[in-house]
Design an enzyme around this catalytic site. Structure first.
Site, PDB file in Angstrom:
ATOM      1  N   ARG A 153       7.034 -10.457 -51.405  1.00  0.00           N
ATOM      2  CA  ARG A 153       7.265 -11.892 -51.823  1.00  0.00           C
ATOM      3  C   ARG A 153       8.283 -12.604 -50.646  1.00  0.00           C
ATOM      4  NH1 ARG A 153       9.533  -9.807 -57.368  1.00  0.00           N
ATOM      5  NH2 ARG A 153       7.533  -8.985 -57.035  1.00  0.00           N
ATOM      6  N   ASP A 157      12.638 -14.291 -54.197  1.00  0.00           N
ATOM      7  CA  ASP A 157      12.665 -13.830 -55.736  1.00  0.00           C
ATOM      8  C   ASP A 157      14.221 -14.148 -56.435  1.00  0.00           C
ATOM      9  OD1 ASP A 157      11.953 -12.722 -58.297  1.00  0.00           O
ATOM     10  OD2 ASP A 157      12.391 -10.709 -57.704  1.00  0.00           O
TER      11      ASP A 157
END
Length: 182
Positions: free
Chosen positions: A110, A113
């Site tokens: 990702r 986060d």
């Protein structure tokens, strides 16, 4: 950021609102994960209703569970806000979306986060919704080591264990190292 005396460190630990942050993919706008995370923290404070009181050093961590993803950059911030835990979590999700986070699968690589890991001593448990303290924080070196840098006296409100106690129980296979360049 105010200095604290030994007499009020336990109060700070009890009242601590803590956010864990991490990323392992670069973004087009900000570049490397560490730069993206710094920009996200600035964005959180931009409206004036969240104050970033302290930020841990950044850590480089292997993915959990182990995979062939790039290593993460992780840290923890202690913040102040009058927002409720729900509203704060909503804001964290808004900033994630602004920075390009798309929620697909759990434990996927990702660009950002942001997790609400503790909101003072509050306990919030909603089926399929918010859970504070974060349910897996006590099992993650990438949360506990930077958390100790920010609030060493913190005690888990459910487990009633100190950060050092929780760190001593971590599995040895979690690879983590403090970044030498910020």
């Amino acid at each position: 950021m105010r200095n604290s005396s030994p007499s009020d460190t336990s109060m700070i630990a009890d009242d601590a609102i803590l956010i864990a942050f991490g990323a392992n993919l670069p973004t087009e706008e900000y570049g490397a994960p560490a730069q993206t995370l710094k920009a996200a923290l600035r964005r959180l404070a931009q409206n004036g209703d969240i104050s970033i009181d302290q930020v841990s050093p950044f850590y480089e961590t292997a993915p959990v569970p182990i995979s062939d993803q790039p290593w993460y950059v992780n840290g923890v911030a202690r913040i102040s806000t009058e927002m409720s835990a729900h509203d704060l979590l909503e804001r964290l999700h808004e900033v994630e979306a602004e920075f390009g986070r798309v929620r697909r699968e759990r434990n996927a690589a990702r660009v950002i986060d942001l997790d609400l890991i503790a909101y003072g001593r509050e306990l919030v448990r909603e089926e399929g919704g918010i859970q504070v303290p974060h349910p897996r924080m006590a099992e993650r070196a990438f949360v506990l080591l930077p958390l100790r840098d920010v609030v060493a006296e913190w005690v888990h409100p459910v487990l009633n264990r100190t950060v050092d106690d929780l760190i001593s129980d971590l599995p040895a296979d979690q690879q983590i190292r403090k970044q030498t360049n910020g």
